[in-house]
Design a protein around this motif. Sequence first.
Motif, mmCIF file in Angstrom:
data_model
loop_
_atom_site.group_PDB
_atom_site.id
_atom_site.type_symbol
_atom_site.label_atom_id
_atom_site.label_comp_id
_atom_site.label_asym_id
_atom_site.label_seq_id
_atom_site.Cartn_x
_atom_site.Cartn_y
_atom_site.Cartn_z
ATOM 1 N N GLN A 35 0.005 9.756 -5.269
ATOM 2 C CA GLN A 35 0.499 11.110 -5.003
ATOM 3 C C GLN A 35 1.018 11.780 -6.274
ATOM 4 N N GLU A 63 -6.348 -0.809 3.318
ATOM 5 C CA GLU A 63 -5.122 -1.269 3.970
ATOM 6 C C GLU A 63 -5.382 -1.596 5.438
ATOM 7 N N TYR A 119 0.812 -1.212 0.000
ATOM 8 C CA TYR A 119 0.000 0.000 0.000
ATOM 9 C C TYR A 119 0.847 1.263 0.000
ATOM 10 N N TYR A 162 -7.901 3.574 -0.512
ATOM 11 C CA TYR A 162 -6.859 2.573 -0.277
ATOM 12 C C TYR A 162 -6.392 2.520 1.162
ATOM 13 N N SER A 163 -6.443 3.649 1.844
ATOM 14 C CA SER A 163 -5.981 3.582 3.226
ATOM 15 C C SER A 163 -6.976 2.822 4.106
ATOM 16 N N LEU A 179 -6.828 7.901 -2.293
ATOM 17 C CA LEU A 179 -6.026 7.733 -1.070
ATOM 18 C C LEU A 179 -6.880 7.240 0.084
ATOM 19 N N LYS A 180 -8.043 7.843 0.187
ATOM 20 C CA LYS A 180 -8.963 7.487 1.260
ATOM 21 C C LYS A 180 -9.390 6.018 1.123
ATOM 22 N N ARG A 185 0.179 4.213 -2.602
ATOM 23 C CA ARG A 185 0.033 5.615 -2.180
ATOM 24 C C ARG A 185 0.963 6.543 -2.950
ATOM 25 N N ARG A 186 2.177 6.047 -3.161
ATOM 26 C CA ARG A 186 3.145 6.884 -3.864
ATOM 27 C C ARG A 186 2.709 7.179 -5.295
#
Length: 269
Positions: free
Chosen positions: A106, A127, A98, A123-124, A120-121, A102-103
Amino acid sequence: YGDRIRISVKPRNFIFIDLKYGEYQKRFIDAWKEGKLKTGEITINENKIIIPFKKEVNLQNPNDWIAIDINESNVTGVSSNPHVLKIEHELRTIHTTYFSIRRSIQKLAKHKPKTAQRLLKKYSSREKAKAKDLCHKISREIVEFTKQHGFGILMENLKGIRERINYGRKMNRRLHSWNFRRLQSYIEYKAKLEGLPVEHVDPKGASSLCPICGGRLASNGHRLLKCPKCGYGSDRDIVACLNMLRMRGAPFPLKALNEPLTIEVKGKG
Ligand SMILES: [Zn+2]
């Protein structure tokens, strides 16, 4: 009666039946002869005799303890009995996967900030859900094993966890301490549901001092430690567990001195 079973048919009238059993059953029969087990209700049919064995366990004051060491790639448990339980887990893999997702999101943020934020939301939380699920599986396996053997559980207190996570980036550190705490609290919660006692010990020096003689351990290869004073050597996680048992004053697996403890269960979380 040795290897026979006596059955009362009428008062003072018995029949004897020869028992045939294998190595596995012999262990229970021997333990029963030593008074460590009791028998339950015996069932007989044409070709089988079923003898349930019961073990009485005092949960408030267990005879044996299992010390649990949580680290980045596995959870190790060593009991005073002695058993070694090692559960390899992939918590780290989840986070590295993850991290790269994320990278790449970004990079997208420059052109499409809103989409990036949404991704981002998404995937976090995915995770976190995965890590949480894995923590549940690991803790379930540990508590199941502990319950089977009637152990009490020893874990290090939070101070020790902080002390040992001293590597890598800030991000890594935060995630790992999140997992450590989660795993610990899941184990504790599930153990208490089963009525198993849980105690915490201050793990100061747990992974740097010899559990046998107290001497300072030297590195002996990847994750291996050896005592220059008494010659005892083992892997870092087992050393930490043995030290926790010693600190609690729990019966110490002296076997550890003479032969390497064999690993009991190995599972991928
Ligand atoms: Zn030593």
